[in-house]
Design a protein around this motif. Structure first.
Motif, PDB file in Angstrom:
ATOM      1  N   ILE A  70     -12.852  27.164   6.140  1.00 60.76           N
ATOM      2  CA  ILE A  70     -12.641  26.287   4.698  1.00 60.76           C
ATOM      3  C   ILE A  70     -13.889  27.020   4.090  1.00 60.76           C
ATOM      4  O   ILE A  70     -13.834  27.510   2.585  1.00 60.76           O
ATOM      5  CB  ILE A  70     -12.617  24.729   4.637  1.00 60.76           C
ATOM      6  N   PRO A 106      -7.861  15.319   4.910  1.00 60.95           N
ATOM      7  CA  PRO A 106      -9.105  15.207   4.234  1.00 60.95           C
ATOM      8  C   PRO A 106     -10.120  16.514   3.712  1.00 60.95           C
ATOM      9  O   PRO A 106     -10.740  16.132   2.946  1.00 60.95           O
ATOM     10  CB  PRO A 106      -9.939  13.966   4.913  1.00 60.95           C
ATOM     11  N   ARG A 110     -10.659  19.569  -1.317  1.00 64.18           N
ATOM     12  CA  ARG A 110     -11.353  20.513  -2.417  1.00 64.18           C
ATOM     13  C   ARG A 110     -10.719  22.007  -2.153  1.00 64.18           C
ATOM     14  O   ARG A 110     -10.556  22.547  -3.232  1.00 64.18           O
ATOM     15  CB  ARG A 110     -12.595  20.563  -1.959  1.00 64.18           C
TER      16      ARG A 110
ATOM     17  N   LEU B 125     -16.273  22.231   1.512  1.00 59.54           N
ATOM     18  CA  LEU B 125     -15.643  20.804   1.757  1.00 59.54           C
ATOM     19  C   LEU B 125     -17.103  19.974   1.561  1.00 59.54           C
ATOM     20  O   LEU B 125     -18.095  20.312   1.936  1.00 59.54           O
ATOM     21  CB  LEU B 125     -14.987  20.493   3.042  1.00 59.54           C
ATOM     22  N   ALA B 126     -16.758  18.643   1.448  1.00 58.89           N
ATOM     23  CA  ALA B 126     -17.841  17.407   1.192  1.00 58.89           C
ATOM     24  C   ALA B 126     -18.444  17.481   2.770  1.00 58.89           C
ATOM     25  O   ALA B 126     -17.534  17.383   3.616  1.00 58.89           O
ATOM     26  CB  ALA B 126     -17.252  16.572   0.670  1.00 58.89           C
ATOM     27  N   GLU B 142     -23.316  14.076  -0.615  1.00 57.35           N
ATOM     28  CA  GLU B 142     -22.435  14.768  -1.585  1.00 57.35           C
ATOM     29  C   GLU B 142     -22.736  14.666  -3.192  1.00 57.35           C
ATOM     30  O   GLU B 142     -23.502  13.397  -3.343  1.00 57.35           O
ATOM     31  CB  GLU B 142     -20.772  14.121  -1.585  1.00 57.35           C
ATOM     32  N   LYS B 173     -15.255  10.153  -4.448  1.00 58.64           N
ATOM     33  CA  LYS B 173     -15.897  10.804  -3.392  1.00 58.64           C
ATOM     34  C   LYS B 173     -16.158   9.903  -2.150  1.00 58.64           C
ATOM     35  O   LYS B 173     -16.123  10.613  -1.087  1.00 58.64           O
ATOM     36  CB  LYS B 173     -17.091  11.419  -3.915  1.00 58.64           C
ATOM     37  N   GLN B 176     -13.184   9.826   0.109  1.00 60.21           N
ATOM     38  CA  GLN B 176     -12.791  11.198   0.768  1.00 60.21           C
ATOM     39  C   GLN B 176     -13.828  11.309   1.714  1.00 60.21           C
ATOM     40  O   GLN B 176     -13.425  11.780   2.915  1.00 60.21           O
ATOM     41  CB  GLN B 176     -13.161  11.963  -0.232  1.00 60.21           C
ATOM     42  N   ARG B 180     -13.073  11.247   6.523  1.00 59.05           N
ATOM     43  CA  ARG B 180     -13.291  12.518   7.283  1.00 59.05           C
ATOM     44  C   ARG B 180     -13.947  12.088   8.587  1.00 59.05           C
ATOM     45  O   ARG B 180     -15.029  11.640   8.878  1.00 59.05           O
ATOM     46  CB  ARG B 180     -14.597  13.167   6.607  1.00 59.05           C
TER      47      ARG B 180
END
Lengths: 335, 205
Positions: A70, A106, A110, B125-126, B142, B173, B176, B180
């Motif tokens: 990613i 998840p 983004r 990605l966070a 984040e 956020k 999200q 994860r």
């Protein structure tokens, strides 16, 4: 102990990639054509660091491999290289299957919309470039006529304004310019491709021969000579083009020394050649060197004896210009 | 009750990895005051809502100062760079608030999470800033920045926004990050330039 060392290497690569990405954002914030290209170069380097980080973890969990894919994809989207990003996206899709959609979804929140927007934008712009699209589809980058090449060049230059980070587009520009005998501009285009993907052997290989044609004899000689210590592991293609570059340079001075260097390179290349066509191209280079050593003019025999009868078939019998032999061998390797 | 912290930007070059934070400082100096000279005076004071897991939120004021000469000694050309970013006109200006928010998040980490050093920065990605890169169990912060909108805007970023006419609902956020599986610990650090408010919150575990 080894595991701890791997983690240290992993962290070092991640930090390296992080610094490159932050610096790239700083360049993008400046917003000039020059800083945009610098950002693209930094982001491609960051992508390579991400790959190196993952490679240092032999037993990385699938989630970590997906996270790397990613991040790599982001680097190439932000680095304005849609074809490169598309390759990374393929890896993301493969790893999503391994990770399972519950965990993967998840992670994609983004990158997925970002990639899809970039993809759609590229397709839209490419659809306006008929010549380039046809060339990409047929995988023959150089049209047969100069007028077609000029038209395609205009398209490539236009799309490069939007995608200055796509090495394949700089490569296309280089090929078209070289076809049109604009070697100095071709050199600049190839240099851009090399800045973005310095690890690509074909970019390095072709730059060796082009340097002899586009730069002064001194500059070219220094450039080609700088590769010599790497020939044993550089791959057959680099060795072949090194040999061809040295053959052309030999006509500008230091003949014996340069022909000897060309011979060494051709021998090193044969030891690394993985395909019949590459072996034949290197054999042709060796036969050319034998002719030059004997003070003979090259003839079609070189192609026949190197099992390149298809090239000989389209040429008039007798003596062949040295540049014709070099170009024929080079184009064989490029194909 | 508000707890105040004074923080000199040049300290950031010691508290965190120099090359990671160096490119965020000019954007902080360019973005926070906006176009007005009046708002460019030191210190930049941010009122920050600080929340750790289930504990009630505390209000923290961060007084941000800087010494241009000291900064320039370690980041050559910084002042001119900040001026260039401030005068803007660039098509890529959205990167300025983004970088400034990272700079301010680095400050908040240094002030509110003493001893924590960021080890990696991710954009695909966070979370953006990782301080533990253990594969499969990342820990990080984040970040987001908004030029206007104040606390309400930042809460929208944190909690998401409901569907309205023409606009689909957005997932916050915080949610999200909670979803994860590969993130073991997550914080959010959200910054608004006008008014100068911020949220720093631990959202996981």
């Amino acid at each position: 102990m080894k595991g701890a060392a791997n983690v240290d290497i992993y962290q070092a690569h991640l930090m390296s990639s992080s610094k490159l990405k932050m610096k790239a954002l700083g360049k993008l914030a400046e917003g000039t054509t020059a800083t945009d290209f610098e950002a693209c170069v930094l982001l491609h380097e960051a992508a390579r660091s991400e790959e190196a980080a993952l490679a240092s973890l032999p037993m990385a969990p699938a989630e970590t491999r997906l996270a790397t894919a990613i991040e790599l994809c982001w680097c190439l989207v932000a680095g304005r290289d849609p074809p490169g990003a598309a390759t990374a996206w393929g890896e993301i899709l493969r790893l999503c299957t391994v990770v399972g959609s519950k965990n993967a979804q998840p992670m994609l929140s983004r990158i997925e919309p970002l990639y899809m927007r970039a993809h759609d934008d590229f397709v839209k712009r490419l659809s306006k470039c008929k010549g380039l699209a046809a060339a990409r589809a047929s995988r023959v980058l150089v049209p047969s006529s100069d007028s077609e090449a000029k038209k395609t060049l205009v398209e490539v230059e236009d799309i490069l304004k939007h995608y200055p980070g796509a090495p394949s587009l700089w490569w296309a520009k280089y090929r078209l310019l070289e076809h049109l005998h604009r070697v100095k501009e071709a050199w600049d285009a190839l240099l851009r491709a090399r800045q973005l993907e310095p690890q690509r052997a074909s970019f390095l290989a072709t730059s060796l021969l082009l340097s002899v044609r586009a730069r002064s004899a001194t500059e070219a000689s220094e450039y080609v000579a700088s590769i010599r210590s790497r020939l044993e592991s550089a791959g057959a293609e680099v060795c072949l083009f090194y040999a061809l570059a040295m053959i052309e340079l030999a006509h500008k001075g230091a003949r014996e020394e340069r022909l000897a260097a060309a011979r060494d390179a051709a021998n090193a290349g044969l030891a690394q050649a993985g395909s019949t066509s590459m072996r034949n191209a290197l054999l042709a280079a060796q036969l050319l060197l034998v002719a030059l050593d004997h003070g003979e003019k090259p003839t079609l025999d070189i192609f026949y004896r190197a099992d390149l009868g298809d090239i000989a078939a389209s040429m008039p019998a007798g003596i062949v210009a040295l540049s014709t032999v070099v170009n024929a061998v080079a184009s064989l390797a490029a194909a | 009750m508000t707890t105040s912290y004074a923080y000199a930007l040049e300290q950031l070059l010691t508290d965190q990895e120099h090359d990671l934070v160096a490119d965020t400082i000019a954007p902080v100096l360019a973005w926070v005051p906006g176009k007005t000279t009046k708002r460019a005076a030191q210190p930049f004071v941010f009122e920050l809502e600080h929340k750790l897991s289930t504990a009630p939120a505390k209000t923290v004021a961060i007084h941000l100062t800087w010494d241009v000469a000291k900064l320039q000694a370690r980041i050559p050309g910084l002042a001119a760079h900040a001026e260039r970013l401030k005068s803007g006109g660039s098509a890529q200006r959205e990167h300025v608030p983004e970088l400034a928010a990272y700079g301010l998040a680095f400050v908040a980490i240094s002030v509110l999470m003493p001893g924590v050093r960021v080890l990696a920065f991710r954009k695909g990605l966070a979370p953006d800033l990782l301080f533990d890169v253990t594969p499969g169990a990342f820990k990080g912060v984040e970040v987001a920045g908004r030029s206007t909108g104040g606390a309400a805007s930042l809460r929208g970023v944190r909690d998401g926004t409901p569907q309205t006419a023409g606009k689909p609902a957005t997932l916050g956020k915080a949610a999200q990050l909670v979803a994860r599986a590969d993130v073991a610990e997550a914080h959010i650090s959200l910054w608004c330039a006008s008014p100068r408010v911020a949220i720093q919150q631990k959202v996981k575990p």
